[in-house]
Design an enzyme around this catalytic site. Structure first.
Site, mmCIF file in Angstrom:
data_model
loop_
_atom_site.group_PDB
_atom_site.id
_atom_site.type_symbol
_atom_site.label_atom_id
_atom_site.label_comp_id
_atom_site.label_asym_id
_atom_site.label_seq_id
_atom_site.Cartn_x
_atom_site.Cartn_y
_atom_site.Cartn_z
ATOM 1 N N SER A 57 0.808 -1.236 0.000
ATOM 2 C CA SER A 57 0.000 0.000 0.000
ATOM 3 C C SER A 57 0.827 1.265 0.000
ATOM 4 O O SER A 57 0.275 2.363 0.076
ATOM 5 C CB SER A 57 -0.897 0.038 1.236
ATOM 6 N N ASP A 109 -6.991 10.791 0.862
ATOM 7 C CA ASP A 109 -6.813 11.733 1.974
ATOM 8 C C ASP A 109 -5.351 11.949 2.349
ATOM 9 O O ASP A 109 -4.992 12.992 2.905
ATOM 10 C CB ASP A 109 -7.535 11.199 3.224
ATOM 11 N N THR A 154 -5.827 6.416 8.347
ATOM 12 C CA THR A 154 -5.710 5.385 7.325
ATOM 13 C C THR A 154 -7.112 4.846 7.045
ATOM 14 O O THR A 154 -8.020 5.060 7.831
ATOM 15 C CB THR A 154 -4.757 4.253 7.780
ATOM 16 N N GLY A 156 -10.098 6.813 2.204
ATOM 17 C CA GLY A 156 -9.726 8.228 2.236
ATOM 18 C C GLY A 156 -10.873 9.178 1.964
ATOM 19 O O GLY A 156 -10.887 10.305 2.485
HETATM 20 N N1 ASP Z 1 -6.205 6.400 3.111
HETATM 21 C C1 ASP Z 1 -5.619 5.822 1.931
HETATM 22 C C2 ASP Z 1 -6.351 6.334 0.722
HETATM 23 O O1 ASP Z 1 -7.545 6.507 0.775
HETATM 24 C C3 ASP Z 1 -5.668 4.356 1.905
HETATM 25 C C4 ASP Z 1 -5.045 3.684 3.079
HETATM 26 O O2 ASP Z 1 -5.165 4.100 4.208
HETATM 27 O O3 ASP Z 1 -4.388 2.673 2.828
HETATM 28 O O4 ASP Z 1 -5.723 6.495 -0.298
#
Ligand code: ASP
Length: 334
Positions: A90, A223, A243, A246
């Site tokens: 990720s 986000d 996390t 987002g």
């Molecule tokens: N918050 C991240 C996004 O929406 C994804 C994640 O937390 O892995 O891009």
């Protein structure tokens, strides 16, 4: 005689008192609850990061602080660990691509003076967090995006490389067979690192870096690079990071909200819980089962909070006098 000038002054003062939360200083019948995270204690230095595997990141951040680095150096060093790790699907190198097979990266960083830097939709650069730091330090801007961010990175000595690993490519090809975009809780579709630190001087910094939701639409920004959404720091109060899905964090400006709630007297735990409840209240009925958002927060004293929408969110914590821990967060829904 009615003194209009005096009336206006009093009225204005009253509004200011409410607007800044000063009214909360008046004696109230009920003492505030001041709920704490069971694992929280006061003290710094402290480093905290989203998701258990990021104990490797908190370790690197801690070493940076031990070697005399600032909180800003520490969060950058920590964020670079998953960025370089091909097994973290990720973040950075090895991150899952978007629907069309492109690894596009988002990151942001913020320092004790309220300076901020961010990059979005950056491709081919392994350490977007370091580019974000340079945006903060070398330009009059906060955010650079896409080709412009890449051009800036190249001009500053970064080199491009192919970030799509064989494993990430295979997983994407398998996903293409069904081609269904269904973010699930707590699996590798979102393991973004948000990391916060307080150094020995008591100064706070934060960073957040991600390849975003796996198989997102080409061009989608989450986000994580948005100051106040994926991460926010105010050196007078504390910091927060996020996390998960987002879109929900952006629509509620979660990290900024948490810091403001702490400013008004909430503990980091209470603030994380309130920001999570805000999402549930506003969007809860419409969310697919298992939709996840997780928040972390620290305040000036080094106390921390952690909370998520659904069970399964965890985090890494390294604090003065203790060891490098991985801990489970409580959640609104088990
Ligand atoms: N918050 C991240 C996004 O929406 C994804 C994640 O937390 O892995 O891009």
């Amino acid at each position: 005689m009615f003194n209009r000038r005096k009336f206006i002054t009093n009225a204005t003062l009253g509004t200011v008192a409410v607007g800044t939360g000063l009214i909360a200083c008046q004696p109230s019948e009920k003492a505030p609850v001041q709920k704490k995270n069971p694992n929280s204690k006061e003290g710094f230095p402290i480093v905290i990061a989203t998701w258990k595997p990021n104990t490797k990141a908190t370790e690197a951040a801690w070493q940076t602080l031990e070697n005399g680095g600032t909180a800003l150096d520490a969060v950058e060093a920590g964020a670079k660990v998953p960025e370089a790790d091909p097994n973290d699907t990720s973040v950075g190198y090895g991150g899952a691509p978007d629907r069309d097979g492109f690894v596009t990266l988002d990151a942001c960083i913020m320092d004790k003076d309220g300076n901020a830097g961010s990059v979005t939709f950056l491709q081919g650069i392994k350490h977007p967090i370091s580019v974000a730091r340079l945006v903060m330090e070398k330009t009059p801007h906060v955010m650079l995006s896409g080709d412009g961010a890449l051009q800036f990175a190249l001009e500053n000595g970064f080199q491009t490389e192919d970030l799509l690993t064989e494993n990430a490519k295979k997983a994407w090809e398998k996903w293409l067979e069904t081609n269904k975009y269904e973010p699930k809780a707590n699996i590798n579709q979102h393991d973004t690192i948000g990391i916060l630190a307080i150094d020995k001087n008591g100064d706070i910094a934060g960073a957040c870096t991600t390849s975003g939701m796996a198989y997102k639409l080409h061009g989608r920004i989450g986000d994580s690079p948005i100051i106040g959404a994926g991460m926010y720091v105010d050196n007078e109060v504390g910091g927060a990071c996020a996390t998960g899905v987002g879109e929900l964090v952006m629509k509620t400006l979660g990290s900024f909200l948490i810091v403001e709630l702490m400013r008004q007297g909430m503990t980091p735990q209470e603030a994380c819980e309130e920001a999570t409840a805000r999402i549930a209240k506003r969007y809860g009925d419409t969310l697919p089962e298992g939709t996840q958002v997780g928040y972390l927060a620290i305040n000036k004293k080094g106390e921390h909070g952690a909370f998520s929408l659904v069970k399964g969110f965890n985090y890494a914590l390294y604090q003065m006098g203790g060891e490098n821990l991985s801990l489970d967060a409580d959640a609104l829904k088990s």
